[in-house]
Scaffold this motif. Structure first.
Motif, short mmCIF file in Angstrom:
data_model
loop_
_atom_site.label_atom_id
_atom_site.label_comp_id
_atom_site.label_asym_id
_atom_site.label_seq_id
_atom_site.Cartn_x
_atom_site.Cartn_y
_atom_site.Cartn_z
N ALA A 129 -14.05 74.40 -32.19
CA ALA A 129 -12.82 75.18 -32.15
C ALA A 129 -11.66 74.35 -32.65
CB ALA A 129 -12.54 75.68 -30.73
N ILE A 130 -10.76 74.99 -33.34
CA ILE A 130 -9.54 74.38 -33.86
C ILE A 130 -8.37 75.07 -33.16
CG2 ILE A 130 -8.14 73.96 -35.92
CD1 ILE A 130 -10.82 74.35 -37.51
N ALA A 131 -7.64 74.34 -32.33
CA ALA A 131 -6.52 74.91 -31.58
C ALA A 131 -5.21 74.41 -32.18
CB ALA A 131 -6.60 74.52 -30.11
N ASP A 132 -4.25 75.31 -32.36
CA ASP A 132 -3.03 74.92 -33.07
C ASP A 132 -1.98 74.28 -32.18
OD1 ASP A 132 -2.01 77.10 -31.68
OD2 ASP A 132 -1.41 78.24 -33.47
N ASP A 133 -2.28 74.10 -30.90
CA ASP A 133 -1.44 73.24 -30.06
C ASP A 133 -2.26 72.75 -28.88
OD1 ASP A 133 -1.39 75.29 -28.15
OD2 ASP A 133 0.77 75.23 -27.89
N PHE A 134 -1.68 71.85 -28.09
CA PHE A 134 -2.44 71.15 -27.06
C PHE A 134 -2.69 72.03 -25.84
CE2 PHE A 134 -2.70 66.75 -28.56
CZ PHE A 134 -1.95 66.87 -29.72
N THR A 135 -1.69 72.83 -25.44
CA THR A 135 -1.93 73.71 -24.30
C THR A 135 -2.99 74.75 -24.64
OG1 THR A 135 -0.08 75.16 -24.96
CG2 THR A 135 0.40 73.41 -23.38
N GLY A 136 -2.97 75.23 -25.88
CA GLY A 136 -3.98 76.19 -26.30
C GLY A 136 -5.38 75.61 -26.30
N ALA A 137 -5.48 74.33 -26.61
CA ALA A 137 -6.79 73.68 -26.61
C ALA A 137 -7.37 73.63 -25.21
CB ALA A 137 -6.67 72.27 -27.18
N THR A 138 -6.58 73.23 -24.22
CA THR A 138 -7.11 73.17 -22.86
C THR A 138 -7.32 74.57 -22.30
OG1 THR A 138 -4.86 72.95 -21.94
CG2 THR A 138 -6.07 70.93 -22.39
N ASP A 139 -6.49 75.52 -22.72
CA ASP A 139 -6.67 76.93 -22.33
C ASP A 139 -8.06 77.41 -22.76
OD1 ASP A 139 -6.39 79.67 -21.95
OD2 ASP A 139 -4.85 79.92 -23.47
N LEU A 140 -8.39 77.22 -24.03
CA LEU A 140 -9.70 77.65 -24.53
C LEU A 140 -10.83 76.86 -23.89
CD1 LEU A 140 -11.56 79.23 -26.39
CD2 LEU A 140 -11.01 77.61 -28.22
N ALA A 141 -10.66 75.56 -23.74
CA ALA A 141 -11.71 74.73 -23.15
C ALA A 141 -12.02 75.18 -21.73
CB ALA A 141 -11.30 73.27 -23.16
N THR A 142 -11.01 75.57 -20.98
CA THR A 142 -11.22 76.07 -19.62
C THR A 142 -12.08 77.32 -19.63
OG1 THR A 142 -9.06 75.21 -18.97
CG2 THR A 142 -10.07 76.84 -17.53
N MET A 143 -11.82 78.22 -20.57
CA MET A 143 -12.62 79.43 -20.68
C MET A 143 -14.06 79.10 -21.03
SD MET A 143 -10.71 82.13 -20.09
CE MET A 143 -11.52 83.48 -20.95
N LEU A 144 -14.26 78.15 -21.93
CA LEU A 144 -15.62 77.80 -22.35
C LEU A 144 -16.39 77.16 -21.20
CD1 LEU A 144 -14.84 76.45 -25.92
CD2 LEU A 144 -16.01 78.58 -25.34
N VAL A 145 -15.74 76.29 -20.44
CA VAL A 145 -16.40 75.67 -19.28
C VAL A 145 -16.82 76.76 -18.29
CG1 VAL A 145 -16.01 74.24 -17.24
CG2 VAL A 145 -15.32 73.41 -19.49
N ALA A 146 -15.94 77.71 -18.04
CA ALA A 146 -16.26 78.79 -17.10
C ALA A 146 -17.42 79.66 -17.59
CB ALA A 146 -15.02 79.65 -16.87
N ARG A 147 -17.63 79.69 -18.90
CA ARG A 147 -18.72 80.48 -19.47
C ARG A 147 -20.00 79.67 -19.66
NH1 ARG A 147 -18.62 85.05 -18.19
NH2 ARG A 147 -19.96 85.66 -19.93
N GLY A 148 -20.03 78.44 -19.17
CA GLY A 148 -21.27 77.66 -19.19
C GLY A 148 -21.41 76.67 -20.33
N HIS A 149 -20.32 76.37 -21.01
CA HIS A 149 -20.38 75.39 -22.10
C HIS A 149 -19.88 74.03 -21.59
CE1 HIS A 149 -20.88 78.32 -25.46
NE2 HIS A 149 -20.23 79.12 -24.63
N ARG A 150 -20.66 72.98 -21.80
CA ARG A 150 -20.14 71.63 -21.59
C ARG A 150 -19.14 71.38 -22.71
NH1 ARG A 150 -25.83 68.59 -21.51
NH2 ARG A 150 -25.78 69.65 -23.53
N THR A 151 -17.88 71.19 -22.34
CA THR A 151 -16.81 71.21 -23.32
C THR A 151 -15.95 69.97 -23.23
OG1 THR A 151 -16.74 73.63 -23.10
CG2 THR A 151 -14.87 72.59 -24.20
N VAL A 152 -15.59 69.45 -24.40
CA VAL A 152 -14.65 68.33 -24.48
C VAL A 152 -13.52 68.72 -25.42
CG1 VAL A 152 -15.89 67.18 -26.37
CG2 VAL A 152 -14.40 65.85 -24.88
N VAL A 153 -12.32 68.32 -25.07
CA VAL A 153 -11.16 68.48 -25.95
C VAL A 153 -10.92 67.14 -26.64
CG1 VAL A 153 -8.68 68.94 -26.10
CG2 VAL A 153 -10.11 70.26 -24.52
#
Length: 427
Positions: A6-30
């Protein structure tokens, strides 16, 4: 090895998306910038992840810069093994008439050899929905919401197609809610129709269930674009994915750094001022003696830790719309840049003084703070509110490594008490 990039156009958006991915079962790193994907301490974390979100500071950058950094990130994600891609922008479609959403989407499609994608800014959990192509913020049209007065990206139209059309070389089309509600297969057929073969397709969605349908129908597309809500349909392989453990302990020093001018953040500042030690940035003092003024703010916060333990001090930039109407100086940096620099300098000074918990409000401010702290990767931890989470941040400043808990809050997110209540999620 990650398969979703994923390419996020700002830093808050990156953690926002990462949180959703973690909740959906993805091991996620920003990862902070494409450089963090190769070499250094973050490489192992990236290699072990299912999904990687790269945080950029491109939302309000010049178009050429935004496109260039986004393409560099796409290439780095492909080298890391990713096969499917997500361009994440704000659910209020923050952009100017010239970009950057359209130009970046066009460039990513061209690089991937693809011709169409979906455009889905809906995020109902935070009050953003799209109906008949028009973007609502709770029950207000976008251009009638406080986003109309955003200092960097004032949104003067609610019609996503009209906003996007001047930014892109692709035709812009709409698929309405009636098609979405007919289910995944009907929506996929609509997306694959010949008349949409070269289009950016705005898709209505007003509920979480709609977003799941959209995501499932677009599963065959190499690139999707949208806010974090679209990730509701991206089920990962680890249903009980563990969140990162906090870097701090209850009682460790913390601070709130708020650079956002949004109406939501102003309400949060007003609430926190009645409960937390606080200090407002003095722009005139910063222009006259930047280093001395920052040193005074750091000293104020340091005293507050001793005088009011358990009450993280608040350092903020805006509490009234009148603050946005001040004339800019004829020389020197604009106010927005000065705020970012000052709060980033406060962050580095406070971490050096022992701060282990930082809550940062505002996308541009978050980018400045993360950069100043030398953060390369963020491991997602406990959620605070829809779109806001704590993350364990590994960084390096002035030749010293540090690990802190960092929450990056979009200006529009969070309830009124977030500055005083977010800390309980770390306990």
């Amino acid at each position: 090895m990650p398969t979703l990039g994923a390419i996020a156009d700002d830093f808050t958006g990156a953690t926002d998306l990462a949180t959703m991915l973690v909740a959906r079962g993805h091991r996620t790193v920003v990862a902070v910038g494409p450089e963090a994907l190769s070499g250094g301490p973050g490489e192992a974390a990236v290699r072990d992840a299912d999904a990687v979100v790269v945080a950029l500071k491109s939302r309000t950058a010049p178009v050429e810069e935004a496109v260039g950094t986004s393409l560099a990130t796409l290439r780095a994600l492909r080298r890391a093994g990713c096969e499917r891609f997500y361009f994440k922008y704000c659910s209020t479609f923050d952009s100017t008439p010239g970009g950057n959403i359209g130009p970046v989407a066009d460039a990513l499609l061209a690089e991937l050899g693809e011709h169409r994608t979906v455009v889905v800014p809906s995020f109902p959990a935070t009050g953003r929905t799209v109906y008949k192509g028009r973007l609502f913020v709770h029950d207000e049209l976008l251009d009638e919401s406080p986003m109309r007065h955003h200092p960097l990206t004032p949104m003067l139209d609610s019609h996503v197609g009209r906003l996007l059309a001047p930014q892109t070389g692709h035709p812009v089309r709409l698929v309405g809610l009636d098609t979405v509600r007919r289910g995944r297969d009907a929506l996929r057929s609509a997306l694959d129709a010949p008349e949409l073969a070269d289009a950016l397709v705005v898709v209505d969605a007003v509920s979480d269930e709609d977003l799941v349908t959209v995501c499932e129908a677009a599963a065959h597309l190499t690139l999707v674009t949208g806010a974090a809500g679209l990730a509701l349909g991206l089920t990962g392989p680890h249903a009980a994915a563990a969140r990162a453990t906090p870097a701090s302990r209850p009682g460790d020093p913390g601070v709130v750094l708020s650079g956002s001018a949004s109406s939501a953040t102003r309400a949060q500042v007003a609430h926190a001022r009645g409960l937390l030690p606080h200090r407002k940035l003095d722009l005139a003092a910063l222009r006259a003696d930047f280093d001395g003024t920052v040193a005074g703010l750091v000293a104020f916060a340091r005293r507050a830790w001793d005088d009011a333990p358990g009450k993280p001090p608040l350092i903020y930039a805006v509490d009234d719309l009148a603050d946005l109407e001040q004339p800019e100086p004829h020389d020197g940096p604009p106010a927005s840049e000065l705020v970012e620099r000052a709060l980033a300098a406060c962050a580095t000074g406070l971490v050096a003084e022992g701060a282990r918990r930082l809550l940062v409000a505002g996308g541009e401010t978050s980018g400045a703070v993360v950069t100043a702290l030398g953060v390369r990767t963020l491991s997602i931890g406990s959620p605070i509110a829809p779109g806001v989470t704590w993350a364990r941040a590994e960084g390096r400043t002035h030749g010293r490594d540090h690990t802190v808990d960092l929450a990056l809050k979009s200006g529009n997110f969070g309830d009124t008490a977030i500055f005083t209540e977010a800390w309980s999620a770390l306990a």
